[in-house]
Design a protein around this motif. Sequence first.
Motif, PDB file in Angstrom:
ATOM      1  N   SER A 106      37.235  57.877  18.041  1.00  0.00           N
ATOM      2  CA  SER A 106      36.817  58.853  17.575  1.00  0.00           C
ATOM      3  C   SER A 106      35.032  58.644  16.844  1.00  0.00           C
ATOM      4  N   LEU A 107      34.238  57.605  17.216  1.00  0.00           N
ATOM      5  CA  LEU A 107      32.941  57.435  16.919  1.00  0.00           C
ATOM      6  C   LEU A 107      31.833  57.378  17.677  1.00  0.00           C
ATOM      7  N   PRO A 108      31.120  57.714  16.847  1.00  0.00           N
ATOM      8  CA  PRO A 108      29.828  57.962  18.319  1.00  0.00           C
ATOM      9  C   PRO A 108      29.588  57.574  19.405  1.00  0.00           C
ATOM     10  N   ARG A 109      29.572  57.876  20.508  1.00  0.00           N
ATOM     11  CA  ARG A 109      30.131  57.388  21.752  1.00  0.00           C
ATOM     12  C   ARG A 109      28.733  56.355  22.039  1.00  0.00           C
ATOM     13  N   ALA A 110      27.610  56.052  21.885  1.00  0.00           N
ATOM     14  CA  ALA A 110      26.983  55.232  22.542  1.00  0.00           C
ATOM     15  C   ALA A 110      26.844  53.856  21.218  1.00  0.00           C
ATOM     16  N   ASN A 111      27.186  54.114  20.487  1.00  0.00           N
ATOM     17  CA  ASN A 111      27.311  53.308  19.463  1.00  0.00           C
ATOM     18  C   ASN A 111      29.169  52.183  19.438  1.00  0.00           C
ATOM     19  N   SER A 112      29.573  53.139  19.626  1.00  0.00           N
ATOM     20  CA  SER A 112      31.068  53.053  20.114  1.00  0.00           C
ATOM     21  C   SER A 112      31.513  51.636  22.059  1.00  0.00           C
ATOM     22  N   ALA A 113      30.056  52.414  22.158  1.00  0.00           N
ATOM     23  CA  ALA A 113      30.117  51.437  24.213  1.00  0.00           C
ATOM     24  C   ALA A 113      29.247  49.982  24.077  1.00  0.00           C
ATOM     25  N   ALA A 114      28.729  50.119  22.410  1.00  0.00           N
ATOM     26  CA  ALA A 114      27.766  49.094  22.504  1.00  0.00           C
ATOM     27  C   ALA A 114      28.781  47.823  22.336  1.00  0.00           C
ATOM     28  N   VAL A 115      29.657  48.486  21.063  1.00  0.00           N
ATOM     29  CA  VAL A 115      29.721  47.456  20.252  1.00  0.00           C
ATOM     30  C   VAL A 115      31.648  46.863  21.275  1.00  0.00           C
ATOM     31  N   ARG A 116      32.346  47.639  22.238  1.00  0.00           N
ATOM     32  CA  ARG A 116      33.168  47.329  23.087  1.00  0.00           C
ATOM     33  C   ARG A 116      32.499  46.311  24.176  1.00  0.00           C
ATOM     34  N   ALA A 117      31.334  46.566  24.447  1.00  0.00           N
ATOM     35  CA  ALA A 117      30.400  45.911  25.548  1.00  0.00           C
ATOM     36  C   ALA A 117      30.438  44.372  25.344  1.00  0.00           C
ATOM     37  N   VAL A 118      29.778  43.994  23.482  1.00  0.00           N
ATOM     38  CA  VAL A 118      30.074  43.258  23.307  1.00  0.00           C
ATOM     39  C   VAL A 118      30.337  42.169  22.321  1.00  0.00           C
ATOM     40  N   GLY A 119      31.208  42.685  22.078  1.00  0.00           N
ATOM     41  CA  GLY A 119      32.072  42.723  20.550  1.00  0.00           C
ATOM     42  C   GLY A 119      33.277  41.409  21.188  1.00  0.00           C
ATOM     43  N   THR A 120      33.947  40.594  20.453  1.00  0.00           N
ATOM     44  CA  THR A 120      34.895  40.014  20.946  1.00  0.00           C
ATOM     45  C   THR A 120      36.084  39.942  19.333  1.00  0.00           C
ATOM     46  N   ASP A 121      36.066  40.358  18.758  1.00  0.00           N
ATOM     47  CA  ASP A 121      37.070  40.233  17.362  1.00  0.00           C
ATOM     48  C   ASP A 121      36.772  42.036  16.735  1.00  0.00           C
ATOM     49  N   LEU A 122      36.938  43.228  17.250  1.00  0.00           N
ATOM     50  CA  LEU A 122      36.409  43.928  16.943  1.00  0.00           C
ATOM     51  C   LEU A 122      37.458  44.236  15.745  1.00  0.00           C
ATOM     52  N   MET A 123      37.384  44.595  14.980  1.00  0.00           N
ATOM     53  CA  MET A 123      37.873  45.216  13.475  1.00  0.00           C
ATOM     54  C   MET A 123      37.443  45.791  12.833  1.00  0.00           C
ATOM     55  N   THR A 124      38.034  47.313  11.797  1.00  0.00           N
ATOM     56  CA  THR A 124      37.416  48.507  11.323  1.00  0.00           C
ATOM     57  C   THR A 124      37.417  48.120  10.372  1.00  0.00           C
ATOM     58  N   VAL A 125      36.552  48.910   9.570  1.00  0.00           N
ATOM     59  CA  VAL A 125      36.175  49.048   8.191  1.00  0.00           C
ATOM     60  C   VAL A 125      36.741  50.441   7.612  1.00  0.00           C
ATOM     61  N   ARG A 126      36.526  50.898   6.314  1.00  0.00           N
ATOM     62  CA  ARG A 126      36.594  51.849   6.138  1.00  0.00           C
ATOM     63  C   ARG A 126      35.653  51.768   5.130  1.00  0.00           C
ATOM     64  N   ILE A 127      34.672  52.306   4.539  1.00  0.00           N
ATOM     65  CA  ILE A 127      34.426  52.667   3.290  1.00  0.00           C
ATOM     66  C   ILE A 127      34.144  53.848   2.318  1.00  0.00           C
ATOM     67  N   ASP A 128      35.294  53.676   1.005  1.00  0.00           N
ATOM     68  CA  ASP A 128      35.576  54.748   0.499  1.00  0.00           C
ATOM     69  C   ASP A 128      34.015  55.114   0.005  1.00  0.00           C
ATOM     70  N   LEU A 129      32.966  55.897   0.007  1.00  0.00           N
ATOM     71  CA  LEU A 129      31.800  56.403  -0.734  1.00  0.00           C
ATOM     72  C   LEU A 129      32.400  56.944  -2.594  1.00  0.00           C
ATOM     73  N   ASP A 130      31.251  56.094  -3.801  1.00  0.00           N
ATOM     74  CA  ASP A 130      31.592  56.849  -4.897  1.00  0.00           C
ATOM     75  C   ASP A 130      31.383  58.821  -5.231  1.00  0.00           C
TER      76      ASP A 130
END
Length: 130
Positions: A106-130
């Motif tokens: 559900s996130l931008p394709r290019a960055n997601s592909a890079a994260v999948r390619a290099v990541g070893t311990d994926l973790m989702t983070v949500r930032i609630d903006l003020d």
Amino acid sequence: MASRRDMKHAVVTGFQRRVGNPILGRLPIQTLLETTGRKSGQPRITPIGGRRTGDSFWFVSEFGTRSQYIRNIQADNRVRLRLHGHWHTGTAHLLPDDDPVARLRSLPRANSAAVRAVGTDLMTVRIDLD
């Protein structure tokens, strides 16, 4: 002897620290995450990729709790986020029970592909903006 996962982590984070982050951090369109250093108390800035949805910003960390910025969030989850050249304050939430692979779809394709390619311990983070 270091595991393949440890070697991958060392190579990728070394490249990011010395080459990738200094270049990306200077790009005006790059999204930046500012955390507070858990030991130094100083601001720490990391280029990230993700997507804003309403009043939240979602991204996936490549190395989960092995990432320094994730450790900083664990110590102090108040963060700042630069989106489209404007800084926002927010509260970061680590979501280890979220499916990071599904989230990357559900996130931008290019960055997601890079994260999948290099990541070893994926973790989702949500930032609630003020």
